[in-house]
Design a protein around this motif. Structure first.
Motif, short mmCIF file in Angstrom:
data_model
loop_
_atom_site.label_atom_id
_atom_site.label_comp_id
_atom_site.label_asym_id
_atom_site.label_seq_id
_atom_site.Cartn_x
_atom_site.Cartn_y
_atom_site.Cartn_z
N THR A 59 32.62 34.13 53.08
CA THR A 59 31.24 33.90 52.65
C THR A 59 31.18 32.91 51.48
OG1 THR A 59 30.39 35.97 53.46
CG2 THR A 59 29.32 35.10 51.51
N ILE A 107 35.09 29.35 44.27
CA ILE A 107 33.98 30.30 44.37
C ILE A 107 34.56 31.61 44.88
CG2 ILE A 107 31.69 30.75 45.33
CD1 ILE A 107 31.60 27.74 46.11
N GLN A 112 33.51 36.02 45.02
CA GLN A 112 32.78 37.20 44.57
C GLN A 112 33.68 38.06 43.70
OE1 GLN A 112 31.67 40.86 43.86
NE2 GLN A 112 33.13 40.84 45.54
N SER A 113 34.84 38.41 44.25
CA SER A 113 35.71 39.39 43.59
C SER A 113 36.51 38.79 42.44
CB SER A 113 36.71 39.95 44.60
OG SER A 113 37.53 38.89 45.09
N THR A 117 40.66 37.04 45.13
CA THR A 117 41.12 36.58 46.44
C THR A 117 42.38 35.73 46.28
OG1 THR A 117 38.89 36.67 47.24
CG2 THR A 117 40.40 35.30 48.49
N THR A 127 42.34 31.92 47.12
CA THR A 127 41.53 31.13 46.19
C THR A 127 42.24 31.02 44.83
OG1 THR A 127 39.63 32.05 47.34
CG2 THR A 127 39.18 30.89 45.30
N SER A 142 29.39 40.67 52.43
CA SER A 142 28.74 40.14 51.24
C SER A 142 27.30 39.68 51.52
CB SER A 142 29.57 38.95 50.79
OG SER A 142 29.33 38.67 49.47
N LEU A 153 28.97 35.14 60.63
CA LEU A 153 30.02 35.96 59.98
C LEU A 153 29.50 37.37 59.70
CD1 LEU A 153 32.89 36.10 58.70
CD2 LEU A 153 31.85 35.41 56.56
N LYS A 154 28.25 37.45 59.19
CA LYS A 154 27.68 38.78 58.90
C LYS A 154 27.66 39.62 60.16
CE LYS A 154 27.95 39.07 55.61
NZ LYS A 154 28.49 38.04 54.78
N VAL A 200 40.40 40.57 49.03
CA VAL A 200 41.58 40.27 49.85
C VAL A 200 42.68 39.68 48.97
CG1 VAL A 200 42.40 39.11 51.94
CG2 VAL A 200 40.06 39.92 51.82
#
Ligand code: AGP
Length: 603
Positions: free
Chosen positions: A300, A344, A346-347, A350, A353, A398, A482-483, A600
């Motif tokens: 996402t 970018i 969220q968590s 990752t 990333t 997400s 994806l959602k 992840v």
């Protein structure tokens, strides 16, 4: 993804550790286990599936009085999700829980096997506990053996180890996987792989750095890095637990969709002053000498990055590449110092990333993280951070994190446009005015939600979905697909609307569902033509648009078409609700979809 908790103190340890693991459930897992040591004896329990199975297994076990405990939720990487592969893994005297991947576990396993060790599990983790016990034979203390063990590991790990050789202590190590120590005034000590299990228990926390390891006992915290003692730095832990309640919604995901209007207000708070974007958190000279941008992210967050690619080039007039982090890592990327590297996440944890960020940093690039979790590994590593302020997101799929990422990136693009004088004053003003109104346009319309709920029953059986859109609505189509995939387990693909005729149109028949994003403000006629091409071939089409579309089988009318981003966010909510309602009808666990993890932390 795997979760870790630990405790030293006098409370009922089984309950405390099981509850703490409950706080990590939303991250996704397939088995769980705990080990409790009291008066030199260790009791351990494991179970596959949800935590309630472990609760059932431990219902006759109590653990009052001073002691220690460790716990783990496992998301299978090496070996199937069986009870044997669940943590804690054990040797003769010791038990271990581990998050991450030990890259050199095969070499260690071969060495230990040649010395007569037999392994029960297929995991990489089990070698660590046996290596520790092997090192014990040649060490003066358990700590020396642990230190030797940690220093010979390669890969990512957050480890807790307990042993009857050194009762009342928890040995720990951290590298490229998060691990936090917590403490309170009652002299209790805690471990967690994130803040969530520590809230309400620990008053202060210490976020361990990569390469740190040590030992915790009731009276002492000993912290080392590279064989040298280092001091532990504790800071206050905010105690807001309100995220944990569903507040009347059926699922956290649903609650988080409805929360988007409010959290977007938080994202903008204090960042627009006197009709100007102000990002005080950024280094004043961040954009000096910058001629291009590279964005790296996964899932996402990657879709948010793709959307940003369009906005950055259009508004800030700066060349922007967007790359999936796991692809970037091994393509031997050419990096030049005039590129700003943006990650970018969220968590903020990752692995792909994080590793991409390390590559960029090592190449000397300026780096910027767009992240939701303060103090996460990505935030700590990046030179600059803009927090998206979505609040804790519990649904694995997400939603509000995506909305706040896109809003933050839009904010950043206007900020860059201001600095680079890349668009006129009027355009800047209109962007800022629209941005300011976005939170109120994100309120969920009850009638639309109800319509989607009813409509969802028509979309349960087909041979797949295409989500199509053009320009910035293409990344949104990818995100919509994806959602749906994540929570309904139905096959869905996001596609540029203009690209269908180059191949995928061959799949079209009445059992192929097409969700078409048809905004008024962006390539309306071109997209309409593309939808007509599908309609002519009898595809079943759900059109989302402010303009009535005669050829649609189903139609959701949007309300606000005054700016492309109004249309983007309104359609985003519709796609999120559509996925939710289809998954609910299929009876799926919306918040914890199968095989997925919230954070992840493996490659
Ligand atoms: C989103 O619904 C996903 N579950 C997943 O794609 C996620 O966005 C991806 O794993 C990246 O995570 P991050 O944002 O925490 O880095």
């Amino acid at each position: 993804m795997c979760g870790i908790v630990g405790y030293i103190g006098g409370k009922e340890k089984k309950e405390l550790v099981l509850n703490a693991l409950g706080e990590l459930e939303y991250r996704g897992y397939d088995s769980a286990g705990i080990a409790v040591m009291k008066e030199g004896r260790i009791d351990a329990f494991k179970a596959t599936g949800k935590l309630k199975n472990l609760q059932e297994k431990t219902k006759n076990f109590t653990s009052e009085g001073d002691g220690i405990a460790i716990g783990h939720t496992r998301w299978a990487t090496h070996g199937k999700p069986t009870e044997i592969n669940a943590h804690p893994h054990f040797g003769q005297h010791s038990y271990i829980v581990h998050n991450g991947i030990i890259e050199n576990y095969r070499e260690i396993k071969e060495m230990l096997t040649s010395k007569g060790v037999t392994f029960l599990s297929q995991t990489d983790t089990e070698v660590v506990v046996y290596l520790f016990e092997h090192n014990l034979q040649t060490s003066k203390s358990a700590f020396e053996a642990f230190e030797k063990t940690v220093l010979s590991l390669r890969g990512a790990y957050a480890i807790l180890l307990i042993t009857t050789i050194a009762p009342n202590s928890i040995f720990f190590a951290k590298n490229a996987a998060p691990l936090i120590i917590g403490k309170n005034d009652e002299k209790e000590l805690f471990f967690g792989s994130s803040d969530a299990p520590l809230i309400g228990h620990a008053k202060e926390v210490c976020y361990l750095e990569d390469g740190q390891y040590g030992v915790l006992s009731k009276n002492e915290i000993l912290l080392f890095a590279d064989k040298k003692k280092v001091s532990s730095i504790f800071r206050d832990l905010p105690q807001d637990k309100s995220y944990a309640q569903k507040e009347g919604f059926r699922f956290f995901m649903e609650k988080e969709i409805y929360e988007q209007s409010r959290v977007l207000g938080e994202t903008l708070m204090g960042r627009i002053k006197n009709n100007e974007i102000v990002l005080e958190e950024l280094d004043e000279y961040l954009f000096d000498g910058i001629n291009s941008i590279k964005i790296c992210a996964c899932g996402t967050s990657y879709h948010a990055g793709l959307a940003a690619g369009y906005i950055f080039e259009r508004l800030a007039k700066i060349r922007t590449d967007v790359v999936i982090a796991s692809e970037f890592r091994y393509k031997e990327p050419l990096l030049t110092p005039d590129t700003l590297f943006i990650v970018i996440s969220q968590s903020g944890e990752t692995a792909d990333t994080l590793e991409a960020l390390k590559i960029a940093k090592n190449a000397g690039l300026k780096t910027l993280a767009i992240c939701n979790v303060d103090n996460s590994s990505i935030v700590r590593l990046a030179d600059n951070t803009i927090l998206t302020r979505a609040g804790i997101e519990k649904g694995v799929a997400s939603t509000k994190a995506f909305a706040t990422q896109v809003a933050t990136l839009w904010l950043l693009s206007i900020f860059m446009a201001q600095k680079r004088n890349s668009v006129g004053k009027e355009r800047l003003k209109s962007e800022i005015d629209t941005l300011l109104r976005i939170p109120s346009s994100l309120n969920v319309d009850n009638a639309t939600h109800e319509k989607l709920r009813r409509l969802s029953k028509r979309y349960l059986h087909g041979h797949g979905f295409f989500f199509i859109g053009r320009d910035i609505f293409y990344p949104l189509a990818l995100e919509g697909a994806l959602k749906l995939k994540e929570i309904s387990y139905l096959h869905a693909e996001g596609y540029p609307a203009g690209e269908m005729k180059h191949g995928p149109i061959a799949l079209v028949d009445s059992k192929l569902f097409t969700v078409a994003l048809l905004p008024k403000t962006m390539l309306y006629d071109k997209t309409k033509n593309n939808i007509e091409e599908l309609s002519a071939r009898d595809a079943t089409i759900l059109v989302i648009s402010p303009e009535q579309f005669e050829l649609a089988d189903d139609f959701i009318k949007t309300k606000n078409s005054s700016h492309v981003m109004n249309e983007f966010f309104e359609m985003m909510i519709i796609l999120q609700l559509l996925a939710l309602e289809i998954a609910v009808r299929l009876g799926n666990d919306v918040d914890m979809p199968r095989n997925l993890a919230k954070s992840v932390t493996v490659e």
